[in-house]
Write a protein that holds these residues in place. Structure first.
Motif, PDB file in Angstrom:
ATOM      1  N   TYR A 144     -29.949 -72.118  43.189  1.00  0.00           N
ATOM      2  CA  TYR A 144     -29.140 -72.594  42.053  1.00  0.00           C
ATOM      3  C   TYR A 144     -28.249 -71.428  41.391  1.00  0.00           C
ATOM      4  O   TYR A 144     -28.599 -70.352  41.301  1.00  0.00           O
ATOM      5  CB  TYR A 144     -29.994 -72.980  41.025  1.00  0.00           C
ATOM      6  N   LEU A 145     -26.818 -71.998  41.198  1.00  0.00           N
ATOM      7  CA  LEU A 145     -25.929 -71.164  40.589  1.00  0.00           C
ATOM      8  C   LEU A 145     -25.829 -71.274  39.152  1.00  0.00           C
ATOM      9  O   LEU A 145     -26.420 -72.312  38.661  1.00  0.00           O
ATOM     10  CB  LEU A 145     -24.568 -71.721  41.293  1.00  0.00           C
ATOM     11  N   THR A 146     -25.124 -70.372  38.329  1.00  0.00           N
ATOM     12  CA  THR A 146     -25.102 -70.532  36.904  1.00  0.00           C
ATOM     13  C   THR A 146     -24.692 -71.972  36.543  1.00  0.00           C
ATOM     14  O   THR A 146     -23.762 -72.451  37.164  1.00  0.00           O
ATOM     15  CB  THR A 146     -24.116 -69.435  36.464  1.00  0.00           C
ATOM     16  N   GLY A 147     -25.276 -72.673  35.645  1.00  0.00           N
ATOM     17  CA  GLY A 147     -24.953 -73.812  35.176  1.00  0.00           C
ATOM     18  C   GLY A 147     -25.556 -74.952  35.860  1.00  0.00           C
ATOM     19  O   GLY A 147     -25.611 -76.149  35.365  1.00  0.00           O
ATOM     20  N   GLN A 148     -26.102 -74.656  37.032  1.00  0.00           N
ATOM     21  CA  GLN A 148     -26.717 -75.912  37.752  1.00  0.00           C
ATOM     22  C   GLN A 148     -27.969 -76.430  37.243  1.00  0.00           C
ATOM     23  O   GLN A 148     -28.735 -75.348  36.627  1.00  0.00           O
ATOM     24  CB  GLN A 148     -26.838 -75.641  39.294  1.00  0.00           C
ATOM     25  N   THR A 149     -28.351 -77.636  37.092  1.00  0.00           N
ATOM     26  CA  THR A 149     -29.743 -77.904  36.726  1.00  0.00           C
ATOM     27  C   THR A 149     -30.582 -78.553  37.767  1.00  0.00           C
ATOM     28  O   THR A 149     -30.263 -78.789  39.066  1.00  0.00           O
ATOM     29  CB  THR A 149     -29.367 -79.300  35.649  1.00  0.00           C
ATOM     30  N   ALA A 150     -31.817 -78.525  37.386  1.00  0.00           N
ATOM     31  CA  ALA A 150     -32.997 -78.896  37.993  1.00  0.00           C
ATOM     32  C   ALA A 150     -34.094 -79.301  37.334  1.00  0.00           C
ATOM     33  O   ALA A 150     -34.057 -78.933  36.095  1.00  0.00           O
ATOM     34  CB  ALA A 150     -33.437 -77.597  39.087  1.00  0.00           C
ATOM     35  N   VAL A 151     -34.963 -80.417  38.037  1.00  0.00           N
ATOM     36  CA  VAL A 151     -35.986 -80.916  37.001  1.00  0.00           C
ATOM     37  C   VAL A 151     -37.266 -80.529  37.551  1.00  0.00           C
ATOM     38  O   VAL A 151     -37.639 -80.308  38.782  1.00  0.00           O
ATOM     39  CB  VAL A 151     -36.030 -82.669  37.336  1.00  0.00           C
ATOM     40  N   HIS A 152     -38.147 -79.941  36.729  1.00  0.00           N
ATOM     41  CA  HIS A 152     -39.289 -79.527  37.135  1.00  0.00           C
ATOM     42  C   HIS A 152     -40.482 -79.731  36.001  1.00  0.00           C
ATOM     43  O   HIS A 152     -40.239 -79.621  34.848  1.00  0.00           O
ATOM     44  CB  HIS A 152     -39.351 -77.800  37.133  1.00  0.00           C
ATOM     45  N   ASP A 153     -41.451 -80.650  36.303  1.00  0.00           N
ATOM     46  CA  ASP A 153     -42.487 -80.836  35.513  1.00  0.00           C
ATOM     47  C   ASP A 153     -42.017 -81.761  34.286  1.00  0.00           C
ATOM     48  O   ASP A 153     -42.463 -81.495  33.133  1.00  0.00           O
ATOM     49  CB  ASP A 153     -43.306 -79.627  34.965  1.00  0.00           C
ATOM     50  N   GLY A 154     -41.114 -82.595  34.748  1.00  0.00           N
ATOM     51  CA  GLY A 154     -40.442 -83.676  33.779  1.00  0.00           C
ATOM     52  C   GLY A 154     -39.675 -82.984  32.692  1.00  0.00           C
ATOM     53  O   GLY A 154     -39.125 -83.560  31.752  1.00  0.00           O
ATOM     54  N   ILE A 155     -38.963 -81.843  32.930  1.00  0.00           N
ATOM     55  CA  ILE A 155     -38.194 -80.984  32.076  1.00  0.00           C
ATOM     56  C   ILE A 155     -37.057 -80.663  33.002  1.00  0.00           C
ATOM     57  O   ILE A 155     -37.026 -80.335  34.101  1.00  0.00           O
ATOM     58  CB  ILE A 155     -38.717 -79.839  31.434  1.00  0.00           C
ATOM     59  N   ARG A 156     -35.850 -81.005  32.489  1.00  0.00           N
ATOM     60  CA  ARG A 156     -34.632 -80.593  33.197  1.00  0.00           C
ATOM     61  C   ARG A 156     -34.177 -79.192  32.438  1.00  0.00           C
ATOM     62  O   ARG A 156     -34.286 -79.007  31.374  1.00  0.00           O
ATOM     63  CB  ARG A 156     -33.368 -81.611  32.753  1.00  0.00           C
ATOM     64  N   TRP A 157     -33.863 -78.391  33.415  1.00  0.00           N
ATOM     65  CA  TRP A 157     -33.646 -77.121  33.218  1.00  0.00           C
ATOM     66  C   TRP A 157     -32.174 -76.662  33.598  1.00  0.00           C
ATOM     67  O   TRP A 157     -31.649 -77.265  34.739  1.00  0.00           O
ATOM     68  CB  TRP A 157     -34.683 -75.899  34.017  1.00  0.00           C
ATOM     69  N   THR A 158     -31.661 -75.660  32.975  1.00  0.00           N
ATOM     70  CA  THR A 158     -30.123 -75.123  33.382  1.00  0.00           C
ATOM     71  C   THR A 158     -30.365 -73.641  33.767  1.00  0.00           C
ATOM     72  O   THR A 158     -30.847 -73.075  33.005  1.00  0.00           O
ATOM     73  CB  THR A 158     -29.135 -75.484  32.124  1.00  0.00           C
ATOM     74  N   ALA A 159     -29.806 -73.267  35.016  1.00  0.00           N
ATOM     75  CA  ALA A 159     -29.811 -71.964  35.594  1.00  0.00           C
ATOM     76  C   ALA A 159     -28.835 -71.054  34.488  1.00  0.00           C
ATOM     77  O   ALA A 159     -27.635 -71.442  34.508  1.00  0.00           O
ATOM     78  CB  ALA A 159     -29.397 -71.947  37.071  1.00  0.00           C
TER      79      ALA A 159
END
Length: 112
Positions: free
Chosen positions: A73-88
């Protein structure tokens, strides 16, 4: 982007793959991070393959891919984990979202 091959086809020997090549293995999509040959795609963060998580629609405006430990994951990319969306906040691999000292910042909820 290179074509996607099915790595489970009977008798298939994985030929040399270049950086960026994608392979479908066990119904999961992997991308080669560097040149590799005869290496079965796995979700290990220490090997050439990075699993590309499934795309989830978080809202009418936002989608994100599910987090995988081998994903990059690069700066600014998002991912969903355990029902939460996160931004790197910076480049990351194998750093699970949720660690207060880690690279991820909570963006919003995402239950797909």
């Amino acid at each position: 982007m290179a074509r996607v091959i099915d790595a489970e086809r009977p008798g298939l020997r994985l030929p040399a793959r270049q950086e960026g090549d994608r392979v479908l293995y066990q119904n999961r999509l992997f991308e080669a991070q560097w040149w590799t040959q005869n290496q079965v795609p796995t979700s290990s963060p220490w090997l050439a393959w990075a699993e590309i998580g499934a795309t989830i629609r978080c809202s009418t405006e936002a989608t994100a891919r599910t987090w995988t430990d081998s994903g990059i994951y690069l700066t600014g990319q998002t991912a969903v984990h355990d029902g939460i969306r996160w931004t790197a906040q910076w480049w990351t691999r194998n750093q699970e979202p949720g660690d207060k000292n880690g690279p991820w910042v909570k963006t919003d909820t995402c239950n797909g």
